[in-house]
Design a protein around this motif. Sequence first.
Motif, PDB file in Angstrom:
ATOM      1  N   CYS A  32      36.386  13.921   8.956  1.00 42.76           N
ATOM      2  CA  CYS A  32      36.430  15.358   8.634  1.00 42.76           C
ATOM      3  C   CYS A  32      37.244  15.623   7.365  1.00 42.76           C
ATOM      4  O   CYS A  32      36.944  16.553   6.618  1.00 42.76           O
ATOM      5  N   ARG A  38      31.395  23.270   6.453  1.00 47.11           N
ATOM      6  CA  ARG A  38      31.159  24.151   7.581  1.00 47.11           C
ATOM      7  C   ARG A  38      30.054  23.635   8.495  1.00 47.11           C
ATOM      8  O   ARG A  38      30.033  23.921   9.680  1.00 47.11           O
ATOM      9  N   ARG A  39      29.111  22.861   7.971  1.00 50.27           N
ATOM     10  CA  ARG A  39      28.034  22.326   8.810  1.00 50.27           C
ATOM     11  C   ARG A  39      28.385  20.971   9.384  1.00 50.27           C
ATOM     12  O   ARG A  39      28.026  20.656  10.509  1.00 50.27           O
ATOM     13  N   GLU A  41      31.553  19.438   9.787  1.00 50.25           N
ATOM     14  CA  GLU A  41      32.721  19.316  10.650  1.00 50.25           C
ATOM     15  C   GLU A  41      32.440  19.658  12.108  1.00 50.25           C
ATOM     16  O   GLU A  41      32.850  18.908  12.995  1.00 50.25           O
ATOM     17  N   MET A 102      39.536  23.321  13.041  1.00 49.30           N
ATOM     18  CA  MET A 102      38.806  24.591  13.085  1.00 49.30           C
ATOM     19  C   MET A 102      38.986  25.224  14.457  1.00 49.30           C
ATOM     20  O   MET A 102      39.388  24.544  15.391  1.00 49.30           O
ATOM     21  N   GLN A 106      34.106  27.369  17.677  1.00 52.27           N
ATOM     22  CA  GLN A 106      33.041  27.009  16.742  1.00 52.27           C
ATOM     23  C   GLN A 106      32.499  25.600  16.984  1.00 52.27           C
ATOM     24  O   GLN A 106      31.579  25.176  16.297  1.00 52.27           O
TER      25      GLN A 106
END
Length: 174
Positions: A32, A38-39, A41, A102, A106
């Motif tokens: 990571c 955003r896609r 991880e 994050m 999510q």
Amino acid sequence: MTLESFFQQLMENRAIAIAVVLALPWLTWLICYLIPGRREEPFVLSVNLGLAVFSLLLWAGYLAYATNQGGWARVVKEADLFLLLVPIYYVIASLWMSSKRMPLDQIPAFRVLQGLAVIAGVFLVISWLSHRVYIIFFSYMPFSTFLFLLAILLGIAYMGYERIIGKDGRSPGR
């Protein structure tokens, strides 16, 4: 390959298994760190949490099988302490590391983890209750009240199931 042969292989190669499981959360963190996005991880963290949940399910399955076959005394005598503690470490380290990368909402595998925890909790309560229910029990509690409590427990389990499949309205893609 049967589960018994799988667990025997695991015991024979326990040093390798422990080293791999100890390194997996940090390997995920490294991936990571090197490939942020955003896609990507959520996918990498989800795979890591999925493997952690799978190791925890294997751990629970082993304990259920071992205690059923020989009781806790046999598990205490024969089980490898590190192999019993590594899945718990893996889940805790993966959750901690994922929360640092994050928000956990999510990550799709976190929703599955929450749902499985709810279903497992309800299963444990129902199995405990089924071992404790005797004829004398119903002299203290009406049968309709018992059925009502059982329906509440099953409703809570269904909420856990909905959390797994994402019908609770709070999942990221909805």
